[in-house]
Design a protein around this motif. Sequence first.
Motif, PDB file in Angstrom:
ATOM      1  N   LEU A 398      94.261  42.758  14.150  1.00 53.83           N
ATOM      2  CA  LEU A 398      93.711  42.439  15.474  1.00 53.83           C
ATOM      3  C   LEU A 398      94.765  42.280  16.550  1.00 53.83           C
ATOM      4  CD1 LEU A 398      90.999  39.740  14.503  1.00 53.83           C
ATOM      5  CD2 LEU A 398      90.766  42.221  14.561  1.00 53.83           C
ATOM      6  N   ASP A 399      95.927  42.918  16.410  1.00 57.88           N
ATOM      7  CA  ASP A 399      96.979  42.746  17.410  1.00 57.88           C
ATOM      8  C   ASP A 399      96.917  43.795  18.514  1.00 57.88           C
ATOM      9  OD1 ASP A 399      97.860  45.003  16.112  1.00 57.88           O
ATOM     10  OD2 ASP A 399      99.850  44.218  15.618  1.00 57.88           O
ATOM     11  N   GLY A 400      95.912  44.678  18.476  1.00 64.80           N
ATOM     12  CA  GLY A 400      95.761  45.670  19.525  1.00 64.80           C
ATOM     13  C   GLY A 400      96.652  46.876  19.383  1.00 64.80           C
ATOM     14  N   PHE A 401      97.326  47.019  18.245  1.00 60.29           N
ATOM     15  CA  PHE A 401      98.141  48.197  17.977  1.00 60.29           C
ATOM     16  C   PHE A 401      97.615  48.862  16.712  1.00 60.29           C
ATOM     17  CE2 PHE A 401     100.633  46.099  21.061  1.00 60.29           C
ATOM     18  CZ  PHE A 401     101.426  47.067  21.670  1.00 60.29           C
ATOM     19  N   ALA A 402      97.445  50.190  16.786  1.00 57.35           N
ATOM     20  CA  ALA A 402      96.759  50.932  15.742  1.00 57.35           C
ATOM     21  C   ALA A 402      97.541  50.921  14.429  1.00 57.35           C
ATOM     22  CB  ALA A 402      96.524  52.369  16.191  1.00 57.35           C
ATOM     23  N   ASP A 403      96.801  50.778  13.324  1.00 53.33           N
ATOM     24  CA  ASP A 403      97.352  50.886  11.974  1.00 53.33           C
ATOM     25  C   ASP A 403      96.741  52.112  11.311  1.00 53.33           C
ATOM     26  OD1 ASP A 403      98.485  48.249  12.394  1.00 53.33           O
ATOM     27  OD2 ASP A 403      96.489  47.453  11.969  1.00 53.33           O
ATOM     28  N   LEU A 404      97.466  52.680  10.353  1.00 53.53           N
ATOM     29  CA  LEU A 404      96.984  53.869   9.657  1.00 53.53           C
ATOM     30  C   LEU A 404      97.084  53.659   8.155  1.00 53.53           C
ATOM     31  CD1 LEU A 404      97.358  57.550  10.496  1.00 53.53           C
ATOM     32  CD2 LEU A 404      98.195  56.821   8.260  1.00 53.53           C
ATOM     33  N   VAL A 405      95.996  54.001   7.455  1.00 53.69           N
ATOM     34  CA  VAL A 405      95.966  53.912   5.993  1.00 53.69           C
ATOM     35  C   VAL A 405      95.827  55.315   5.418  1.00 53.69           C
ATOM     36  CG1 VAL A 405      94.660  53.095   3.999  1.00 53.69           C
ATOM     37  CG2 VAL A 405      95.039  51.579   5.948  1.00 53.69           C
ATOM     38  N   SER A 406      96.687  55.627   4.461  1.00 50.55           N
ATOM     39  CA  SER A 406      96.657  56.928   3.789  1.00 50.55           C
ATOM     40  C   SER A 406      96.212  56.744   2.345  1.00 50.55           C
ATOM     41  CB  SER A 406      98.047  57.576   3.821  1.00 50.55           C
ATOM     42  OG  SER A 406      98.087  58.700   2.957  1.00 50.55           O
ATOM     43  N   HIS A 407      95.172  57.504   1.954  1.00 49.11           N
ATOM     44  CA  HIS A 407      94.755  57.499   0.553  1.00 49.11           C
ATOM     45  C   HIS A 407      95.638  58.497  -0.182  1.00 49.11           C
ATOM     46  CE1 HIS A 407      91.135  57.323  -2.426  1.00 49.11           C
ATOM     47  NE2 HIS A 407      92.248  56.784  -2.903  1.00 49.11           N
ATOM     48  N   ARG A 408      96.893  58.109  -0.330  1.00 50.17           N
ATOM     49  CA  ARG A 408      97.899  58.978  -0.921  1.00 50.17           C
ATOM     50  C   ARG A 408      97.724  59.055  -2.440  1.00 50.17           C
ATOM     51  NH1 ARG A 408     103.122  54.905  -0.280  1.00 50.17           N
ATOM     52  NH2 ARG A 408     102.269  53.197  -1.533  1.00 50.17           N
ATOM     53  N   VAL A 409      98.409  60.001  -3.027  1.00 51.55           N
ATOM     54  CA  VAL A 409      98.406  60.131  -4.479  1.00 51.55           C
ATOM     55  C   VAL A 409      99.215  58.983  -5.083  1.00 51.55           C
ATOM     56  CG1 VAL A 409      99.148  61.558  -6.415  1.00 51.55           C
ATOM     57  CG2 VAL A 409      98.124  62.613  -4.392  1.00 51.55           C
ATOM     58  N   GLY A 410      98.674  58.358  -6.114  1.00 49.62           N
ATOM     59  CA  GLY A 410      99.345  57.238  -6.754  1.00 49.62           C
ATOM     60  C   GLY A 410      98.376  56.114  -7.034  1.00 49.62           C
ATOM     61  N   GLU A 411      98.905  54.980  -7.417  1.00 52.08           N
ATOM     62  CA  GLU A 411      98.064  53.840  -7.788  1.00 52.08           C
ATOM     63  C   GLU A 411      97.663  52.984  -6.591  1.00 52.08           C
ATOM     64  OE1 GLU A 411     100.034  51.634 -10.819  1.00 52.08           O
ATOM     65  OE2 GLU A 411     100.035  53.281 -12.260  1.00 52.08           O
ATOM     66  N   PHE A 412      98.411  53.087  -5.470  1.00 49.19           N
ATOM     67  CA  PHE A 412      98.166  52.223  -4.329  1.00 49.19           C
ATOM     68  C   PHE A 412      98.140  53.044  -3.039  1.00 49.19           C
ATOM     69  CE2 PHE A 412     100.551  49.932  -7.565  1.00 49.19           C
ATOM     70  CZ  PHE A 412      99.727  48.851  -7.818  1.00 49.19           C
ATOM     71  N   GLN A 414      98.773  53.744   1.016  1.00 42.05           N
ATOM     72  CA  GLN A 414      99.843  53.455   1.963  1.00 42.05           C
ATOM     73  C   GLN A 414      99.244  52.827   3.217  1.00 42.05           C
ATOM     74  OE1 GLN A 414     101.610  56.602   4.397  1.00 42.05           O
ATOM     75  NE2 GLN A 414     103.647  55.892   3.812  1.00 42.05           N
ATOM     76  N   VAL A 415      99.879  51.749   3.695  1.00 40.31           N
ATOM     77  CA  VAL A 415      99.457  51.084   4.927  1.00 40.31           C
ATOM     78  C   VAL A 415     100.609  51.130   5.917  1.00 40.31           C
ATOM     79  CG1 VAL A 415      98.549  49.000   5.992  1.00 40.31           C
ATOM     80  CG2 VAL A 415      97.971  49.537   3.609  1.00 40.31           C
ATOM     81  N   LEU A 416     100.395  51.772   7.061  1.00 39.86           N
ATOM     82  CA  LEU A 416     101.376  51.823   8.131  1.00 39.86           C
ATOM     83  C   LEU A 416     100.885  50.934   9.268  1.00 39.86           C
ATOM     84  CD1 LEU A 416     102.222  55.643   8.197  1.00 39.86           C
ATOM     85  CD2 LEU A 416     103.395  53.810   6.965  1.00 39.86           C
ATOM     86  N   ARG A 417     101.599  49.855   9.515  1.00 40.35           N
ATOM     87  CA  ARG A 417     101.194  48.881  10.539  1.00 40.35           C
ATOM     88  C   ARG A 417     101.855  49.220  11.875  1.00 40.35           C
ATOM     89  NH1 ARG A 417     103.849  43.358   9.813  1.00 40.35           N
ATOM     90  NH2 ARG A 417     105.424  44.436  11.035  1.00 40.35           N
ATOM     91  N   GLY A 418     101.056  49.220  12.937  1.00 36.60           N
ATOM     92  CA  GLY A 418     101.605  49.412  14.268  1.00 36.60           C
ATOM     93  C   GLY A 418     102.395  48.191  14.696  1.00 36.60           C
ATOM     94  N   SER A 419     103.598  48.408  15.199  1.00 37.63           N
ATOM     95  CA  SER A 419     104.436  47.290  15.646  1.00 37.63           C
ATOM     96  C   SER A 419     104.314  47.149  17.160  1.00 37.63           C
ATOM     97  CB  SER A 419     105.895  47.518  15.247  1.00 37.63           C
ATOM     98  OG  SER A 419     106.390  48.704  15.825  1.00 37.63           O
ATOM     99  N   PRO A 420     103.928  45.964  17.652  1.00 40.95           N
ATOM    100  CA  PRO A 420     103.695  45.782  19.094  1.00 40.95           C
ATOM    101  C   PRO A 420     104.955  46.001  19.929  1.00 40.95           C
ATOM    102  CG  PRO A 420     102.674  44.011  17.834  1.00 40.95           C
ATOM    103  CD  PRO A 420     103.556  44.767  16.878  1.00 40.95           C
ATOM    104  N   ASN A 421     104.726  46.511  21.132  1.00 42.58           N
ATOM    105  CA  ASN A 421     105.776  46.586  22.139  1.00 42.58           C
ATOM    106  C   ASN A 421     105.255  45.899  23.398  1.00 42.58           C
ATOM    107  OD1 ASN A 421     103.962  48.382  23.280  1.00 42.58           O
ATOM    108  ND2 ASN A 421     105.182  50.211  22.861  1.00 42.58           N
TER     109      ASN A 421
END
Length: 608
Positions: A398-412, A414-421
């Motif tokens: 809820l910080d107002g910066f977009a995050d992206l989740v990838s259903h990548r190959v593997g057991e887990f 990937q979560v890419l968190r947007g870092s605020p500026n």
Amino acid sequence: MAWKFCNTPRILSVVICSLGLLSHTHANAQLLDVSNNLILETDHTGGFLGAGVSFVDFNGDYIDDLSFADHEGDLRFYIGQGDESGFLEVDLDLPDYPLEAKMVLWGDIDNDGDQDLFVTYRLAANKLYINNGNMDFADVSATCGISLASRKSYGACFGDYNSDGFLDLFVCNYTSSIDEYPFNELYTNNGDGTFTESTSEQGLDALGIQSFQGQWVDFNDDGLLDLHVVRDRTIYENYFFEQQVEGSLMPFIEKAEETGLDIAINCMSTSVADFDGDFDSDVYLTAFAEDMNWLMINNGGDFGIDDATGDVPMNQVQVDGICWGANWLDVDNNGWEDLHVANGYSVFTNYPQVLSIYPDEPDALFYNTEGQFTAADEVQFQTVSTLSFSTAVGDYNLDGFADLVSHRVGEFAQVLRGSPNSNHWLKVWLEGTDSNRDGVGAKIRVWSGDHAQSRMTFAGENYLGQNSRWELFGLGEESSVDSIEVIWPSGAITQFTELLSDQHWVLTEDGTATQMWQIDPCLTGGICQGCSYEEACNFNPLVTVDDGSCVFDCYDVPASCGPGTTWDPTFGWCTPLLDCPYDFDGNGFITVGDLLIFLVSFSQVCPE
């Protein structure tokens, strides 16, 4: 007359956007990999050509949740906590169905205020679960009108094509010409929780061979939903079904060749956004490296080259590999949507022999500044191979910066968190009243300062993906929003003004605007304004920008004031004694002692 694309792909000798010459203007904002902090088990270690992911809130608290398809039917669901703790896994108590699931798609099909679930399967019948409230799901697949036959289904999308206020459903089938039913499927919502297949009736019965994904979109801005369908072979052109005016003999007519959308490539994903800020929907197509990815510019419903301007709706962004889901998100909140491209092939999910031809390549990220792109130089987009297929965009903390989740190959995952500026933002959630409850198909236009931008709401997009229902608008340095206009599927238009930035707003079709949470940027890592002077009474260690609000009225006065000064209650600070401003020791006389006090203090740095 506009030049049209050929039916077969070709490499044009065109000047492509010089990515290396554009300076980075994303104000240090970037996507940070926090996968090790937010452990999301997915077991993506099998199946064929990936599995889907949804970033949609399914428990009704307006906080983005996550749902993952699985090659053995073990669907995984995670409820968002709204902070850095991330997600909590939950069991939705769905019946066992141990078959290869491809896409998880949420939508309120009965307009009762909760999310229902549709799941596609590659070698089994698709499933529909009605939410009876409080996440009590009932399998209605046998009675809802959805086919019970195995259709080799992949992507699906909801959209109210007939504007009756209920979400209709389109399903893409990755079939061949020898399959018993080599067609895609359109299901019209009857308004009572059931559907009627109307593929032929609506003119969508062209062979759907090798279809990966469909997208409901209004390319020509006539208020009617059209349908874009991508197909995975160089001998099969992509489809564009344009909806005709009400009362016409054939509701949809296939017009890919007329509009320049008849691209014949190994196409994986159709990803729609107004990347150049001209209020129409452009499209990005992913494919094999030799096919090239195609960024196609919309010129009033025409995707060919404009002879008058020489604009080339070709590839401004390229990835050397096999690309799957592509997603638009404004990483730096500068008001221009950036582009993430998933890239991967794996022995777990594809033919092993292909790896010798197509080695693993990193995912790609391209920053957008006023319609021009710069390739991200972060390590994770240069040397780290993720093996991604489907992705989804949301904002889990809820910080107002977009995050992206990838259903990548593997057991887990990937979560890419947007870092605020330092840039500002606004998030919008739509709720229809006359239109479908989710507001799918609505157009949102936002004006702030001298910049305007637009979004169209989707339910099912990209390759096997579904993004958050929150639409995030980066505002750059603009700290206020001039106005917002929502064009609803019903045709109604509502306008909103004086909405605070850096906040979440629920906008309803009746014109109501509700602020969901009072988000404190000091607690979410955003730009925190306040007093940064440590000696002040209201000092805040989280402050990043001092706004001049420091006060000192908590100290004993005038004892806290230095020699020769007194407390001024009007201004809240110490001021010189006006009668004798140089009597630093306060004895009523100006002597050598006062001079010594001055000399001792001379050249010292005064506090701000």
